[in-house]
Write an enzyme that holds these catalytic residues in place. Structure first.
Site, mmCIF file in Angstrom:
data_model
loop_
_atom_site.group_PDB
_atom_site.id
_atom_site.type_symbol
_atom_site.label_atom_id
_atom_site.label_comp_id
_atom_site.label_asym_id
_atom_site.label_seq_id
_atom_site.Cartn_x
_atom_site.Cartn_y
_atom_site.Cartn_z
ATOM 1 N N GLY A 9 -1.711 0.307 -0.091
ATOM 2 C CA GLY A 9 -0.319 0.676 -0.336
ATOM 3 C C GLY A 9 -0.239 2.041 -0.989
ATOM 4 N N GLY A 10 0.217 3.024 -0.206
ATOM 5 C CA GLY A 10 0.345 4.390 -0.727
ATOM 6 C C GLY A 10 1.770 4.727 -1.112
ATOM 7 N N ILE A 13 4.787 2.741 -6.029
ATOM 8 C CA ILE A 13 4.088 1.968 -7.061
ATOM 9 C C ILE A 13 2.583 2.192 -6.943
ATOM 10 C CG2 ILE A 13 3.600 -0.362 -7.928
ATOM 11 C CD1 ILE A 13 6.484 -1.099 -7.053
ATOM 12 N N LYS A 213 7.815 -11.816 -17.974
ATOM 13 C CA LYS A 213 8.198 -10.594 -17.266
ATOM 14 C C LYS A 213 9.156 -10.898 -16.116
ATOM 15 C CE LYS A 213 7.850 -7.255 -14.155
ATOM 16 N NZ LYS A 213 7.869 -7.139 -12.702
#
Length: 388
Positions: A9-10, A13, A213
């Site tokens: 995943g580029g 995030i 969270k």
């Protein structure tokens, strides 16, 4: 040889959270993606900038020492890289884990190093690494499963950092909030010890951190977005500047706080301070955090273990109040046909074509006998009636 991390995943995030801290920890980062535009940009640019934004101002860091591979066209190269990596991380979205698992499975199977690779999924979902591991095991020969722990160790994580929509001309550069939390369980690493990544807070029991969270940050963020959207607000900070929305968000987080302090060894004072920190972060106008960005993918956000149904169902089981969360659920149901968000169009279709009963099962996964089922079905029926 230096330390090497593979980051699936580029996106914002991946580049602006995970890779920033891997880079600071001295790792060479190898980005893996299927989007040609991202891979080409990473290949042709030797560095990019991560700008941390806070009320005190901005701080820019330069990220270097990375490579990029397109897994769609160069799968064998990805397998080789995993075969010699120290860490594999991902930030691809929970729904994409099943698609990256086959190549990770091949990479793990090809390993000959004496130390297993650390696999850490960095997703907004409870037990995301466990989910990824399940998909990896499905793609591994049965006779190799018993020895997999010699080649890979899997640790769940909780991540928290707001990454707003980026300026249109940003390229690879990422604007991101200064605050972050990256908590990872350390027990799976056993005698090998966990990877040396100073930004990570290593813990024995992750569940309290993940639930706190998800049921505070994600519940509060999405509640703000959905109420803000209904009132025509553009930014999260604008929505929270509306006293009524702010009060609603606090009421929702009071109810989730009750669940968190009842279940976990977190005191009311600790949770109240955490809530205040979260609301202050979301109110930061410098982040320019868009309401529609935060609200997108309502189907996922309305699912069984997610930010609304997850805490509301547990509160209902304990006989504790959940009415404020029902309000969030209603506003999420009204997030329909938002341009650029496929799930909001699918939501509108489901609510139009199904009965309230069918839609309740489809959207929330709640069992009919569950104490939350009827209240949610009533909310769905109300939204359907208003849409006619």
């Amino acid at each position: 040889m230096g330390k090497k991390a593979i980051q699936f995943g580029g996106g914002n995030i991946g580049r602006g959270f995970v890779a920033e801290f891997l880079h600071e920890a001295g790792y060479e980062v190898v980005f893996i993606d299927v989007v040609d535009k991202i891979i080409d940009a990473l290949k042709s640019t030797p560095s990019y900038e991560v700008t941390e934004v806070s009320e005190e101002g901005e701080k820019t860091k330069t990220i270097t020492n990375y490579r990029a591979i397109n897994s769609k066209t160069n799968e064998e190269d990805v397998v080789k890289e995993i075969g010699t990596a120290d860490v594999v991380t991902c930030a691809v979205g929970p729904n994409v884990l099943k698609f990256i698992a086959p190549v990770i499975a091949k990479g793990i199977d090809a390993r000959t190093a004496s130390k297993p690779v650390a696999v850490i999924a960095c997703e907004n979902a409870i037990g995301a690494t466990d989910t990824l591991r399940g998909f990896i095991e499905q793609n591994t020969d049965k006779d190799r499963l018993s020895s997999m722990s010699e080649r890979a160790r899997f640790a769940n994580s909780a991540i928290d950092r707001i990454v707003p929509n980026q300026p249109p001309n940003a390229g690879l550069n990422v604007r991101i909030e200064k605050f972050y939390e990256w908590t990872v369980e350390q027990t799976p690493f056993g005698e090998f010890g966990h990877p040396d990544i100073p930004a990570i807070h290593w813990v024995d029991d992750l569940k309290p951190y993940i639930e706190r969270k998800l049921f505070t940050v994600n519940t509060g963020h999405a509640t703000t977005a959905y109420y803000g959207h209904m009132r025509g607000k553009k930014m999260i900070a604008d929505a929270l500047a509306d006293a009524e929305i702010r009060q609603i968000v606090h009421k929702v987080l009071e109810q989730t706080a009750k669940l968190i302090t009842t279940k976990h060894e977190i005191t009311e004072q600790e949770q109240n301070e955490y809530v205040d920190t979260i609301v202050k972060r979301m109110s930061n106008p410098f982040l320019e955090d868009n309401v529609e960005r935060v609200g997108r993918a309502p189907l996922r956000k309305l699912s069984r273990n997610e930010r609304f149904i997850g805490p509301a169902s547990q509160l209902a089981e304990k006989g504790l109040p959940f009415d404020a969360l029902l309000g969030s659920i209603e506003m999420a149901l009204r997030f329909q046909n938002v341009p650029g968000d496929e799930e909001s169009a699918e939501l509108a279709k489901i609510l139009k074509e199904m009965s309230a009963e069918e839609a309740t099962g489809k959207l929330t996964g709640l069992e009919k006998h569950h104490p939350l089922y009827e209240p949610v079905q009533n909310v769905i029926a109300k939204v359907q009636k208003d849409s006619k």
